[in-house]
Motif scaffolding. Structure first.
Motif, PDB file in Angstrom:
ATOM      1  N   ARG A 206       0.927  -1.017   0.178  1.00  0.00           N
ATOM      2  CA  ARG A 206      -0.119  -0.151  -0.085  1.00  0.00           C
ATOM      3  C   ARG A 206       1.149   1.352  -0.021  1.00  0.00           C
ATOM      4  O   ARG A 206       2.279   1.599   0.933  1.00  0.00           O
ATOM      5  N   PHE A 207       0.387   2.562  -0.962  1.00  0.00           N
ATOM      6  CA  PHE A 207       1.145   3.667  -1.033  1.00  0.00           C
ATOM      7  C   PHE A 207       0.651   4.558   0.792  1.00  0.00           C
ATOM      8  O   PHE A 207      -0.523   4.801   0.465  1.00  0.00           O
ATOM      9  N   ASN A 208       1.934   5.197   1.247  1.00  0.00           N
ATOM     10  CA  ASN A 208       1.438   6.143   1.705  1.00  0.00           C
ATOM     11  C   ASN A 208       0.486   6.742   0.997  1.00  0.00           C
ATOM     12  O   ASN A 208       0.551   7.895   0.482  1.00  0.00           O
ATOM     13  N   ILE A 218       3.314  -5.732   3.975  1.00  0.00           N
ATOM     14  CA  ILE A 218       4.083  -6.936   4.736  1.00  0.00           C
ATOM     15  C   ILE A 218       4.199  -8.598   3.976  1.00  0.00           C
ATOM     16  O   ILE A 218       3.423  -8.612   2.671  1.00  0.00           O
ATOM     17  N   GLY A 219       4.771  -9.498   4.954  1.00  0.00           N
ATOM     18  CA  GLY A 219       5.420 -10.908   3.788  1.00  0.00           C
ATOM     19  C   GLY A 219       4.398 -11.970   4.809  1.00  0.00           C
ATOM     20  O   GLY A 219       4.242 -11.405   5.648  1.00  0.00           O
ATOM     21  N   SER A 220       4.729 -13.005   3.762  1.00  0.00           N
ATOM     22  CA  SER A 220       4.646 -13.684   4.420  1.00  0.00           C
ATOM     23  C   SER A 220       5.318 -14.417   6.044  1.00  0.00           C
ATOM     24  O   SER A 220       5.124 -15.353   6.729  1.00  0.00           O
ATOM     25  N   ASP A 221       6.331 -14.608   5.970  1.00  0.00           N
ATOM     26  CA  ASP A 221       7.317 -14.499   7.296  1.00  0.00           C
ATOM     27  C   ASP A 221       7.034 -13.518   8.177  1.00  0.00           C
ATOM     28  O   ASP A 221       7.959 -12.910   9.361  1.00  0.00           O
ATOM     29  N   ALA A 246      -3.421  -8.325   6.344  1.00  0.00           N
ATOM     30  CA  ALA A 246      -3.769  -6.590   5.732  1.00  0.00           C
ATOM     31  C   ALA A 246      -3.474  -5.642   6.320  1.00  0.00           C
ATOM     32  O   ALA A 246      -2.776  -5.560   7.077  1.00  0.00           O
ATOM     33  N   LEU A 247      -2.678  -3.963   5.474  1.00  0.00           N
ATOM     34  CA  LEU A 247      -3.058  -3.359   6.302  1.00  0.00           C
ATOM     35  C   LEU A 247      -3.099  -2.164   5.697  1.00  0.00           C
ATOM     36  O   LEU A 247      -3.520  -1.903   4.373  1.00  0.00           O
ATOM     37  N   LEU A 259      -2.343  -2.950  10.785  1.00  0.00           N
ATOM     38  CA  LEU A 259      -2.745  -3.772  10.898  1.00  0.00           C
ATOM     39  C   LEU A 259      -3.186  -5.100  11.158  1.00  0.00           C
ATOM     40  O   LEU A 259      -3.041  -5.075  11.851  1.00  0.00           O
ATOM     41  N   ALA A 260      -4.126  -5.913  10.376  1.00  0.00           N
ATOM     42  CA  ALA A 260      -4.613  -6.851  10.740  1.00  0.00           C
ATOM     43  C   ALA A 260      -3.769  -8.175  10.773  1.00  0.00           C
ATOM     44  O   ALA A 260      -3.678  -9.202   9.844  1.00  0.00           O
ATOM     45  N   SER A 261      -4.065  -8.584  12.076  1.00  0.00           N
ATOM     46  CA  SER A 261      -2.758  -9.531  12.323  1.00  0.00           C
ATOM     47  C   SER A 261      -3.589 -11.161  12.647  1.00  0.00           C
ATOM     48  O   SER A 261      -4.720 -11.486  12.609  1.00  0.00           O
ATOM     49  N   GLU A 262      -2.975 -12.507  12.096  1.00  0.00           N
ATOM     50  CA  GLU A 262      -3.634 -13.890  12.182  1.00  0.00           C
ATOM     51  C   GLU A 262      -4.014 -14.123  13.556  1.00  0.00           C
ATOM     52  O   GLU A 262      -4.604 -14.933  13.978  1.00  0.00           O
TER      53      GLU A 262
END
Length: 448
Positions: A206-208, A218-221, A246-247, A259-262
């Motif tokens: 996402r752009f600011n 955000i990444g899978s790690d 998501a962000l 940030l939407a977290s797992e």
């Protein structure tokens, strides 16, 4: 000379209460103040809280058209009523929220699911999918419905997971195994952005909204990375306890990112200090899959794997507004409309649903007298929100049975974990095991 004796009574003699006398009452002699004004105001506040819950009907309509799960939603900048949706069936729909209908349909836009959507400046829509293609579509109004072909096709080397357009320039960013910057007039990426030690798959970018040269991903790690497209490299990177799904950048505070977290929570970070979040939002009982800010920056919406849509007040980490229906499945995407009055959600049952941002809000024309009554009731609820009965009614939310049971189980597990840590600390040598604030546990490492 005649002496006259005067009987003197104690000052409080006339106030003494004798058996059988009526109980004295205090009176307010001010003619403008009713003796029961406070009791009547509390009753009105209680009735206002009850009316709010009675008229809380947030669901408006479900927009059909997709035959599979809705992966992504995006709002068109500069408009109030245009939202596009992409599905796992490879189709793209453009909806008019005011008319509550579909205005544009692109069947089989991609082979496989549509993983990203964003609008460009001039009647253009960019989409990406797992077929390693980015396609540029013309969504201007058409008289006849024919199989539409894309204006441009940008080919990549790996499946794309997300796409976002620059706010003013004709460039856009994509997320795959790396972050790439593309120009609308060129067929190949103009730059590749990656962190030297990163090996993750980038899931969202996402752009600011204010500092448009700043990019977040955000990444899978479990990483969150900041890029600067002017320098063409990654600036900072943090690794968190759990992966983010998501962000979203705040539209009013350029340094605030959501940030939407797992781990069932949402986090807000100030990018100037990434060592710990500024706020933790807890209510979901399963992974949070999507999030989006209101244009006012005062609230945001989230959709979760627990089949609920929740609307949060910024800075208030508990007790959000909860929306759900019997037929709604896992919510994969959510977005606010540009006027902050409605929320759009997409779930894996193939429906785009329209909700009111305020569940009890009346739609349509409101007279001056109605507006004054609404404002009076709102002021009453705000004044009496700490009253036990008024607060209990205002906070009451109905939850599905499965969500309610999962919430109780989660609370039991958290309590057991707290007791375990407390006992371990109690039987450890003094000074070796100190309690750690929960905000300090979110970020594991920071690199720059």
């Amino acid at each position: 000379m005649v002496k006259i004796s005067v009987l003197q009574h104690a000052p409080s003699a006339h106030l003494s209460i004798r058996p059988g006398d009526p109980t004295p009452t205090s009176r307010n002699l001010d003619p403008l103040m009713h003796p029961f004004a406070r009791a009547r105001e509390r009753t009105r506040a209680l009735n206002a809280a009850k009316m709010e819950r009675m008229f809380a009907k947030p669901f408006l309509r479900a927009l059909e058209g997709h035959i599979d799960a809705i992966e992504v939603l995006c709002r068109r900048p500069g408009t109030l009523n245009t939202v596009a949706s992409g599905s796992w069936d490879g189709g793209i729909l453009v909806h008019d929220i005011a008319e509550q209908k579909q205005v544009h349909r692109i069947q089989d836009a991609h082979q496989g699911k549509v993983s990203g959507l964003c609008f460009s400046q001039d009647n253009g829509l960019l989409s990406c999918g797992v077929d390693t293609n980015i396609k540029f579509w013309d969504i201007s109004p058409r008289d006849e419905e024919v199989q539409q072909k894309p204006l441009h096709i940008f080919s990549g080397k790996s499946p794309f997971n997300s796409i976002d357009h620059h706010r003013s320039d004709p460039i856009f960013a994509t997320a795959s195994n790396i972050v790439q910057i593309w120009d609308e007039t060129k067929t190949a990426a103009v730059s590749n952005l990656t962190f030297p030690t990163a090996t993750e798959t980038v899931t969202s970018v996402r752009f600011n909204l204010s500092e448009t040269s700043v990019l977040g991903s955000i990444g899978s790690d479990r990483s969150f990375t900041l890029y600067d497209i002017r320098s063409g490299k990654a600036e900072r990177r943090v690794t968190m306890q759990m992966r983010s799904n998501a962000l979203a950048w705040s539209p009013t505070l350029p340094t605030l990112v959501l940030l939407a977290s797992e781990d069932h929570n949402l986090y807000t970070f100030d990018v100037r200090q990434l060592s710990n979040p500024t706020q933790i939002y807890k209510a979901h009982v399963s992974a949070v899959m999507s999030c989006d800010w209101s244009p006012t920056g005062l609230e945001f919406v989230s959709g979760g794997w627990d089949r609920t849509v929740r609307i949060w007040k910024e800075g208030k980490g508990t007790r959000p507004e909860v929306y759900h229906t019997k037929r709604m499945q896992r919510v994969l995407s959510t977005v606010f409309t540009a006027d902050a009055r409605f929320v759009i959600s997409g779930s894996d049952d193939g429906n785009v649903r329209i909700w009111k941002a305020k569940a009890h809000e009346k739609l349509g024309i409101i007279t001056a007298r109605e507006r004054a009554a609404i404002e009076y009731r709102e002021s009453l609820k705000e004044r009496w929100k700490y009253d036990q009965e008024v607060g209990k009614i205002s906070r009451a939310r109905h939850l599905p049975k499965a969500v309610h049971e999962a919430a109780k189980l989660k609370q039991t597990m958290l309590e057991a974990q707290r007791v375990k840590e407390e006992r371990r600390r109690k039987h450890t040598r003094a000074g070796e095991s100190k309690p750690k604030a929960e905000r300090k546990k979110v970020v594991l490492a920071e690199q720059s």
